[in-house]
Structures are given as C-alpha cells and as structure tokens.
Design a protein around this motif. Structure first.
Motif, short mmCIF file in Angstrom:
data_model
loop_
_atom_site.label_atom_id
_atom_site.label_comp_id
_atom_site.label_asym_id
_atom_site.label_seq_id
_atom_site.Cartn_x
_atom_site.Cartn_y
_atom_site.Cartn_z
N ALA A 1 0.50 -1.47 0.09
CA ALA A 1 0.43 0.07 0.00
C ALA A 1 0.23 0.95 -0.41
CB ALA A 1 -0.83 0.01 1.27
N ASP A 2 1.78 0.99 0.79
CA ASP A 2 2.88 2.35 0.87
C ASP A 2 3.45 2.08 -0.55
OD1 ASP A 2 4.37 4.11 2.03
OD2 ASP A 2 6.39 3.01 2.03
N MET A 3 3.74 1.80 -0.62
CA MET A 3 4.50 1.41 -2.40
C MET A 3 3.49 2.57 -3.61
SD MET A 3 5.85 -2.16 -2.27
CE MET A 3 7.16 -2.92 -1.56
N ALA A 4 2.66 1.38 -3.86
CA ALA A 4 1.46 2.69 -4.29
C ALA A 4 1.10 3.61 -3.91
CB ALA A 4 -0.42 1.03 -4.53
N ALA A 5 0.88 4.00 -2.43
CA ALA A 5 1.00 5.75 -2.48
C ALA A 5 1.89 6.30 -2.65
CB ALA A 5 0.46 5.78 -0.91
N ALA A 6 2.86 6.17 -2.67
CA ALA A 6 3.99 6.82 -3.34
C ALA A 6 4.57 6.74 -4.48
CB ALA A 6 5.83 5.77 -3.16
N VAL A 7 3.61 5.99 -5.60
CA VAL A 7 4.04 6.22 -6.49
C VAL A 7 2.84 7.06 -7.63
CG1 VAL A 7 5.27 4.22 -7.17
CG2 VAL A 7 2.86 3.63 -7.72
N MET A 8 1.77 7.36 -6.67
CA MET A 8 0.77 7.28 -6.81
C MET A 8 1.17 9.35 -6.82
SD MET A 8 -2.59 6.18 -5.87
CE MET A 8 -2.67 4.19 -5.43
N ALA A 9 1.73 10.25 -6.33
CA ALA A 9 2.14 11.31 -5.59
C ALA A 9 2.58 12.36 -6.76
CB ALA A 9 2.55 11.07 -4.55
N PRO A 10 3.85 11.72 -7.41
CA PRO A 10 3.72 12.31 -8.82
C PRO A 10 2.76 12.90 -9.56
CG PRO A 10 5.36 10.88 -7.80
CD PRO A 10 3.90 10.55 -7.76
N LEU A 11 2.28 11.43 -10.16
CA LEU A 11 0.81 11.67 -11.01
C LEU A 11 -0.04 12.53 -10.36
CD1 LEU A 11 -0.14 10.82 -13.75
CD2 LEU A 11 -0.87 8.63 -12.88
N GLY A 12 -0.69 12.18 -9.37
CA GLY A 12 -1.48 13.37 -8.88
C GLY A 12 -0.92 14.74 -8.99
N ALA A 13 0.64 15.15 -8.69
CA ALA A 13 0.94 16.74 -8.61
C ALA A 13 0.35 16.93 -9.83
CB ALA A 13 2.94 16.50 -8.45
N GLY A 14 1.36 15.91 -11.10
CA GLY A 14 0.89 16.78 -12.98
C GLY A 14 -0.42 16.84 -13.03
N MET A 15 -1.40 15.62 -12.28
CA MET A 15 -3.01 15.87 -12.60
C MET A 15 -3.14 17.08 -11.96
SD MET A 15 -4.18 14.34 -15.25
CE MET A 15 -2.78 12.77 -15.79
N THR A 16 -2.72 17.49 -10.86
CA THR A 16 -3.82 19.13 -10.87
C THR A 16 -2.65 20.40 -10.86
OG1 THR A 16 -2.62 16.95 -7.98
CG2 THR A 16 -3.29 20.14 -7.80
N PHE A 17 -1.87 19.61 -11.37
CA PHE A 17 -1.16 20.92 -12.26
C PHE A 17 -1.93 21.65 -13.56
CE2 PHE A 17 1.43 22.60 -15.86
CZ PHE A 17 2.14 24.08 -14.89
N VAL A 18 -2.34 20.14 -14.73
CA VAL A 18 -3.03 19.98 -15.45
C VAL A 18 -4.17 20.99 -15.50
CG1 VAL A 18 -3.42 18.28 -16.92
CG2 VAL A 18 -1.45 18.41 -16.24
N ALA A 19 -4.70 20.33 -14.27
CA ALA A 19 -6.01 20.66 -13.91
C ALA A 19 -6.26 22.66 -14.30
CB ALA A 19 -6.56 20.22 -12.83
N LEU A 20 -5.03 22.59 -12.73
CA LEU A 20 -4.73 24.55 -12.78
C LEU A 20 -4.59 25.32 -13.66
CD1 LEU A 20 -2.58 23.91 -9.22
CD2 LEU A 20 -5.68 25.57 -9.53
N PHE A 21 -3.73 24.76 -14.68
CA PHE A 21 -3.41 25.63 -15.66
C PHE A 21 -4.16 25.32 -16.77
CE2 PHE A 21 -1.14 25.01 -20.46
CZ PHE A 21 -0.63 26.40 -19.97
#
Length: 246
Positions: A89-109
């Motif tokens: 579960a921690d491995m999955a959470a770790a790899v999700m974070a950069p993609l989530g940050a990228g999607m948030t940036f795309v949404a904001l931009f």
C-alpha cells in the motif's frame, strides 16, 4: 476475505497479476482518450455561450477529477499501511503522488487558460481555485516528506499522515461552488440529475474521464511494479526474476 486481502498485499502476487492487467488498461486508456479527444475537440458542437473555448473541458475536467481521486486513493493506501502495515500500500501511495501532482497542475493550468475567455482573467482567489491550489501543495508536501527522512519507514509514516489529514480538502473542493460564492461553474457530472450539456457534448467527456482513469491505473500498476523490484531487490523471487540466481 482476510486471506484475499493478505494475498492482495503480497508484492510477489501483485507483480504477477499486474503483468496481466496492465496491457488491458493501456489499451483502454489509448482507445478512450483517442476517441473522446477527437470527438470532443473536432466533432462536438460549440457551446452557445463560450464557443469553441469550452473544448478545454475535455482535458480540464478529467484532470481535475483524477487529481482529487488520486489523493483519496493515497489517503486510503496510507491508512492501510498505518493500520495493517501492508508495505505494498505504501509503494502504491508513493508512485501515485507524482502523477497526482501532475494532474493537479494540468487542472490548474487548463483552468487558467479557460478562465481568460470566460472570466477575463487567468486567476481568481475564489474557493474552488484556491482549494485546488492547496491540493497541489499537499501533493508537493507528500513528495517532499518522502525524501526528507533517512529512514524509509519514517518517511512513509509522515507521508501517510499528511495524506490522511489532507484528504479533508477533497470535499472542500467538491462543495466549494455550493458553500461559497465562486466564479467556477457547478459540477459537470451529477449522479442525481441529468447532464446539463447535450449528449453529443457529454459523451466524449465521459470517454475522456474513463480514459484518464484507465491511464492512471495503467501507470500506477507499471510504476508499482518498478517500486516492488527496487524495494524487494534482496528477496529470492526478485533475484530469480532478474536472472541473478537464488
């Protein structure tokens, strides 16, 4: 039930099953995004008020949905890790974070680009935009915490706590247009009422949303597999997999 959960938390089992699932999600992501994108950008009718500028919705809305969903998934994974000590579960959470940050940036931009013809400005400090910006900072905070500790366990616990606390921002994002005055339009999707848009505009958006989620699952499976190999490199099954012998 508990046996299945225990099996699901096994890195070796996950590595094997994800290899079979991953191609299906990649195919679904490419097909849905291609069909939805071409349909929405080229064939859907122009909006009667916004004209063709509304077409950015086919990127903005899926990215915003996914940005919020990924953070909820991270918080859930963090809870599982903290309570049951399931390291997958921690491995999955770790790899999700950069993609989530990228999607948030795309949404904001994309929202900023959309705001110019719609509102006459790139940015407004209203509730929806500000809470989405806070979400981006939360993602950055989670990523930073994972690199701020010498101990991986300490970093994982700190990142999990921040994700579980920060998830309170998700309902604020969702209901901000109802709780406060905001320039942002109400939700495009609703389970309790019919879509406000005509079907020929709404269906390609649905395909894009499904395509973005398929992309998220495919990327998460792929990156979690890499994380498993990195963290479990000393295990016998990993050494045998990469050809280093028993």
């Amino acid at each position: 039930m508990w046996a299945f959960i225990h099996k699901l938390g096994s890195p070796k089992w996950f590595y094997a099953i994800s290899e079979r699932l991953m191609p299906w999600f990649w195919v679904a992501a490419v097909a849905l995004i291609l069909i939805g994108g071409v349909w929405g950008l080229a064939f859907a009718p122009a909006d009667y008020q916004q004209g063709n500028s509304f077409r950015i919705i086919y990127v903005h809305v899926p990215a915003a949905f996914l940005a919020q969903s990924i953070f909820v998934a991270m918080a859930a994974a963090g809870f599982v890790f903290m309570v049951w000590k399931i390291k997958l579960a921690d491995m999955a959470a770790a790899v999700m974070a950069p993609l989530g940050a990228g999607m948030t940036f795309v949404a904001l931009f994309s929202g900023a680009v959309w705001g110019v013809p719609t509102w006459g400005t790139w940015w407004q400090w209203d509730a929806r935009l500000t809470s989405m910006l806070i979400l981006f900072f939360l993602y950055v905070g989670v990523i930073a915490l994972r690199g701020a500790f010498a101990s991986r366990d300490s970093a994982s616990r700190a990142a999990s706590v921040l994700a579980m606390v920060g998830v309170i921002n998700i309902p604020i994002i969702k209901y901000s247009v109802e709780w406060w005055y905001t320039l942002h339009q109400p939700a495009t999707f609703s389970v309790t009422s019919r879509p406000a848009m005509p079907m020929e505009m709404w269906l390609p958006l649905l395909l894009m949303v499904l395509g973005f989620y398929s992309f998220f699952i495919a990327v998460t499976l792929m990156r979690t597999r890499s994380e498993i190999l990195r963290r479990e490199s000393s295990k016998r099954w990993v050494r045998e997999l990469v050809g280093e012998g028993p």
